[in-house]
Design a protein around this motif. Sequence first.
Motif, PDB file in Angstrom:
ATOM      1  N   GLU A 119       1.035  -1.040   0.001  1.00 55.52           N
ATOM      2  CA  GLU A 119      -0.020  -0.068   0.085  1.00 55.52           C
ATOM      3  C   GLU A 119       0.720   1.217  -0.089  1.00 55.52           C
ATOM      4  OE1 GLU A 119      -3.121  -0.231  -0.282  1.00 55.52           O
ATOM      5  OE2 GLU A 119      -4.229   1.444   0.789  1.00 55.52           O
ATOM      6  N   LEU A 120       1.985   1.133   0.781  1.00 57.29           N
ATOM      7  CA  LEU A 120       2.887   2.206   0.858  1.00 57.29           C
ATOM      8  C   LEU A 120       3.652   2.451  -0.436  1.00 57.29           C
ATOM      9  CD1 LEU A 120       4.474   2.078   4.397  1.00 57.29           C
ATOM     10  CD2 LEU A 120       2.779   3.764   3.762  1.00 57.29           C
ATOM     11  N   ILE A 121       4.001   1.523  -1.095  1.00 54.66           N
ATOM     12  CA  ILE A 121       4.687   1.535  -2.408  1.00 54.66           C
ATOM     13  C   ILE A 121       3.597   1.950  -3.532  1.00 54.66           C
ATOM     14  CG2 ILE A 121       5.531  -0.050  -4.438  1.00 54.66           C
ATOM     15  CD1 ILE A 121       6.860  -1.815  -2.101  1.00 54.66           C
ATOM     16  N   LYS A 122       2.433   1.684  -3.421  1.00 55.22           N
ATOM     17  CA  LYS A 122       1.419   2.259  -4.413  1.00 55.22           C
ATOM     18  C   LYS A 122       1.205   4.031  -4.242  1.00 55.22           C
ATOM     19  CE  LYS A 122      -0.534  -1.354  -6.123  1.00 55.22           C
ATOM     20  NZ  LYS A 122      -0.688  -1.540  -7.820  1.00 55.22           N
ATOM     21  N   PHE A 123       1.310   4.263  -2.939  1.00 54.93           N
ATOM     22  CA  PHE A 123       1.634   5.802  -2.728  1.00 54.93           C
ATOM     23  C   PHE A 123       2.570   6.437  -3.212  1.00 54.93           C
ATOM     24  CE2 PHE A 123      -2.132   5.159   0.680  1.00 54.93           C
ATOM     25  CZ  PHE A 123      -3.116   6.052   0.157  1.00 54.93           C
ATOM     26  N   ALA A 124       3.689   5.907  -3.033  1.00 56.17           N
ATOM     27  CA  ALA A 124       4.945   6.315  -3.642  1.00 56.17           C
ATOM     28  C   ALA A 124       4.885   6.473  -5.076  1.00 56.17           C
ATOM     29  CB  ALA A 124       6.163   5.538  -3.044  1.00 56.17           C
ATOM     30  N   SER A 125       4.505   5.266  -5.548  1.00 57.55           N
ATOM     31  CA  SER A 125       4.194   5.342  -7.196  1.00 57.55           C
ATOM     32  C   SER A 125       3.360   6.278  -7.585  1.00 57.55           C
ATOM     33  CB  SER A 125       3.907   3.829  -7.526  1.00 57.55           C
ATOM     34  OG  SER A 125       2.912   3.854  -8.688  1.00 57.55           O
ATOM     35  N   LEU A 126       2.202   6.720  -6.901  1.00 56.89           N
ATOM     36  CA  LEU A 126       1.323   7.545  -7.184  1.00 56.89           C
ATOM     37  C   LEU A 126       1.810   8.990  -7.366  1.00 56.89           C
ATOM     38  CD1 LEU A 126      -1.864   8.261  -7.794  1.00 56.89           C
ATOM     39  CD2 LEU A 126      -1.852   8.602  -5.245  1.00 56.89           C
ATOM     40  N   ALA A 127       2.773   9.361  -6.230  1.00 60.55           N
ATOM     41  CA  ALA A 127       3.607  10.741  -6.126  1.00 60.55           C
ATOM     42  C   ALA A 127       4.381  10.741  -7.226  1.00 60.55           C
ATOM     43  CB  ALA A 127       4.340  10.634  -4.862  1.00 60.55           C
ATOM     44  N   SER A 152      21.856   3.969  -2.567  1.00 56.12           N
ATOM     45  CA  SER A 152      22.067   3.133  -3.855  1.00 56.12           C
ATOM     46  C   SER A 152      22.045   1.804  -3.225  1.00 56.12           C
ATOM     47  CB  SER A 152      23.289   3.554  -4.420  1.00 56.12           C
ATOM     48  OG  SER A 152      24.380   3.080  -3.652  1.00 56.12           O
ATOM     49  N   VAL A 153      22.335   1.447  -2.167  1.00 56.11           N
ATOM     50  CA  VAL A 153      22.127   0.176  -1.517  1.00 56.11           C
ATOM     51  C   VAL A 153      20.539  -0.093  -1.504  1.00 56.11           C
ATOM     52  CG1 VAL A 153      22.550  -1.433   0.349  1.00 56.11           C
ATOM     53  CG2 VAL A 153      24.437   0.032  -0.699  1.00 56.11           C
ATOM     54  N   ILE A 154      19.824   0.884  -1.021  1.00 50.14           N
ATOM     55  CA  ILE A 154      18.395   0.530  -0.752  1.00 50.14           C
ATOM     56  C   ILE A 154      17.560   0.408  -2.144  1.00 50.14           C
ATOM     57  CG2 ILE A 154      16.305   1.931   0.151  1.00 50.14           C
ATOM     58  CD1 ILE A 154      18.116   2.758   2.391  1.00 50.14           C
ATOM     59  N   ALA A 155      18.126   1.348  -2.950  1.00 47.28           N
ATOM     60  CA  ALA A 155      17.456   1.489  -4.403  1.00 47.28           C
ATOM     61  C   ALA A 155      17.680  -0.063  -5.127  1.00 47.28           C
ATOM     62  CB  ALA A 155      17.821   2.582  -5.380  1.00 47.28           C
ATOM     63  N   ILE A 184       7.978   2.440   5.360  1.00 47.07           N
ATOM     64  CA  ILE A 184       7.439   2.225   6.480  1.00 47.07           C
ATOM     65  C   ILE A 184       8.160   3.135   7.561  1.00 47.07           C
ATOM     66  CG2 ILE A 184       7.473   0.541   8.569  1.00 47.07           C
ATOM     67  CD1 ILE A 184       6.927  -1.692   6.353  1.00 47.07           C
ATOM     68  N   LYS A 185       9.408   3.366   7.471  1.00 45.84           N
ATOM     69  CA  LYS A 185       9.970   4.443   8.421  1.00 45.84           C
ATOM     70  C   LYS A 185       9.394   5.648   8.100  1.00 45.84           C
ATOM     71  CE  LYS A 185      13.209   1.914  10.284  1.00 45.84           C
ATOM     72  NZ  LYS A 185      13.635   1.915  11.773  1.00 45.84           N
ATOM     73  N   PHE A 186       9.500   6.033   6.863  1.00 48.07           N
ATOM     74  CA  PHE A 186       8.583   7.441   6.736  1.00 48.07           C
ATOM     75  C   PHE A 186       7.189   7.415   7.389  1.00 48.07           C
ATOM     76  CE2 PHE A 186      11.661   8.395   3.355  1.00 48.07           C
ATOM     77  CZ  PHE A 186      12.350   9.569   3.896  1.00 48.07           C
ATOM     78  N   ALA A 187       6.460   6.320   7.172  1.00 47.08           N
ATOM     79  CA  ALA A 187       5.077   6.337   7.565  1.00 47.08           C
ATOM     80  C   ALA A 187       4.954   6.271   9.358  1.00 47.08           C
ATOM     81  CB  ALA A 187       4.286   5.034   7.139  1.00 47.08           C
ATOM     82  N   SER A 188       6.218   5.874   9.758  1.00 53.99           N
ATOM     83  CA  SER A 188       6.057   5.675  11.235  1.00 53.99           C
ATOM     84  C   SER A 188       6.585   7.113  11.713  1.00 53.99           C
ATOM     85  CB  SER A 188       7.096   4.807  11.586  1.00 53.99           C
ATOM     86  OG  SER A 188       7.735   4.944  12.682  1.00 53.99           O
ATOM     87  N   GLN A 207      12.904  -5.054  -0.662  1.00 49.81           N
ATOM     88  CA  GLN A 207      12.722  -5.109   0.723  1.00 49.81           C
ATOM     89  C   GLN A 207      13.165  -3.845   1.405  1.00 49.81           C
ATOM     90  OE1 GLN A 207      14.714  -8.645   2.339  1.00 49.81           O
ATOM     91  NE2 GLN A 207      13.494  -8.065   4.320  1.00 49.81           N
ATOM     92  N   LEU A 208      14.204  -3.552   1.174  1.00 50.35           N
ATOM     93  CA  LEU A 208      14.956  -2.122   1.913  1.00 50.35           C
ATOM     94  C   LEU A 208      13.858  -1.203   1.441  1.00 50.35           C
ATOM     95  CD1 LEU A 208      18.716  -2.945   1.497  1.00 50.35           C
ATOM     96  CD2 LEU A 208      17.356  -3.405   3.696  1.00 50.35           C
ATOM     97  N   GLN A 209      13.625  -0.968   0.345  1.00 51.11           N
ATOM     98  CA  GLN A 209      12.743   0.278  -0.204  1.00 51.11           C
ATOM     99  C   GLN A 209      11.504   0.212   0.566  1.00 51.11           C
ATOM    100  OE1 GLN A 209      12.070   0.682  -4.552  1.00 51.11           O
ATOM    101  NE2 GLN A 209      14.090  -0.291  -4.737  1.00 51.11           N
ATOM    102  N   GLU A 210      10.971  -1.073   0.782  1.00 49.20           N
ATOM    103  CA  GLU A 210       9.638  -0.879   1.729  1.00 49.20           C
ATOM    104  C   GLU A 210       9.919  -0.641   2.972  1.00 49.20           C
ATOM    105  OE1 GLU A 210       8.028  -5.031   0.737  1.00 49.20           O
ATOM    106  OE2 GLU A 210       7.556  -4.578  -1.197  1.00 49.20           O
ATOM    107  N   ARG A 211      11.071  -1.169   3.586  1.00 45.41           N
ATOM    108  CA  ARG A 211      11.384  -0.511   5.051  1.00 45.41           C
ATOM    109  C   ARG A 211      11.463   0.898   5.250  1.00 45.41           C
ATOM    110  NH1 ARG A 211       9.832  -4.374   7.946  1.00 45.41           N
ATOM    111  NH2 ARG A 211      10.594  -3.164   9.594  1.00 45.41           N
TER     112      ARG A 211
END
Lengths: 191, 191
Positions: free
Chosen positions: A118-126, B106-109, B120-124, B113-117
Amino acid sequence: MGRWEPNARERLATAAMELYEQRGFEQTTVAEIARRAGLTERTFFRHYADKREVLCGRSDSLEELMVSAVAAAPAAAPPWEALGAALEASAAMFEGQRDFARWRQSVIAANAQLQERELIKFASLAAALDTALRERGIPELTAQVSAETGVAALKVAFARWLAAPEERPLVEVVRETLAALRAVTTPPSTD
Amino acid sequence: MGRWEPNARERLATAAMELYEQRGFEQTTVAEIARRAGLTERTFFRHYADKREVLCGRSDSLEELMVSAVAAAPAAAPPWEALGAALEASAAMFEGQRDFARWRQSVIAANAQLQERELIKFASLAAALDTALRERGIPELTAQVSAETGVAALKVAFARWLAAPEERPLVEVVRETLAALRAVTTPPSTD
């Protein structure tokens, strides 16, 4: 090819949501969803790529709809107005479907993997809105900031619409949220 | 207890980043990270819970720092000002570390899985800032909208800081981003 099944897409979505809620998303199979909907697996795969798409399917069309609304705004409209049109278009898409949206939300909240999608969808939307704004000739920084802020407002409005005890039109909640956002960022008058 | 190792935390982080970059995050083990840093696995686990925390460790302190800045703003400060202080505090934390931050990015990109984390950090972070603003007596809608918008601005500023060909102070990029955000949401004068 199987015969045409009336409302197959909606029946599959309802069956899937019931099973996700009862057993959890991980434990539910496509075969079970199809069986509960009284349809075949083959029909399922004609409508959805996998069991996750039953939940996320509408997000792609949400992105398309919002990008089109940005592109369709009058040439002279400032970015915030083009974005406002996109947010109102998105509201129209969900209007009258709050029960389904709340249900979907509760399934997502129960599964970490779905929350991440869901978060990825929002990032892709942005990112898509950012591109759409630049194609209107909006400078880079303004486009980025507008797109991220627009998605932030949509998240807030959608969450508030779902959480409210009484159902209100989503478009009203969107307008209220944008007004609050504007009030927050407007410097207080210094007289 | 092992003996004290000078700069163990930084040496482990550097070794980890080198390995993540060369072999990929998935393929790297804690044993390899420790070996490359000339330290033991035991020392690794004294500093990091797992190999992901080497990348995400600072995000927790980022959240703490920003929440404290919101709480420490003068009682009369409007939410946008309290948030601005939090964003400037976060900028100070990364100042002078752009090379490491770009490397990390660049590692995260390269790893979904790391991108999702990271998302989540930003959402938190947004949820934590929302709570911190409500604790200042800010009404719910204003707090939600401010927190989400503040995080949106931070994302944009951070990405721009990393992407720019020349290094500029992050705090400058943050201020420029907030000014652009304010300009976008301010209604054009109608005279």
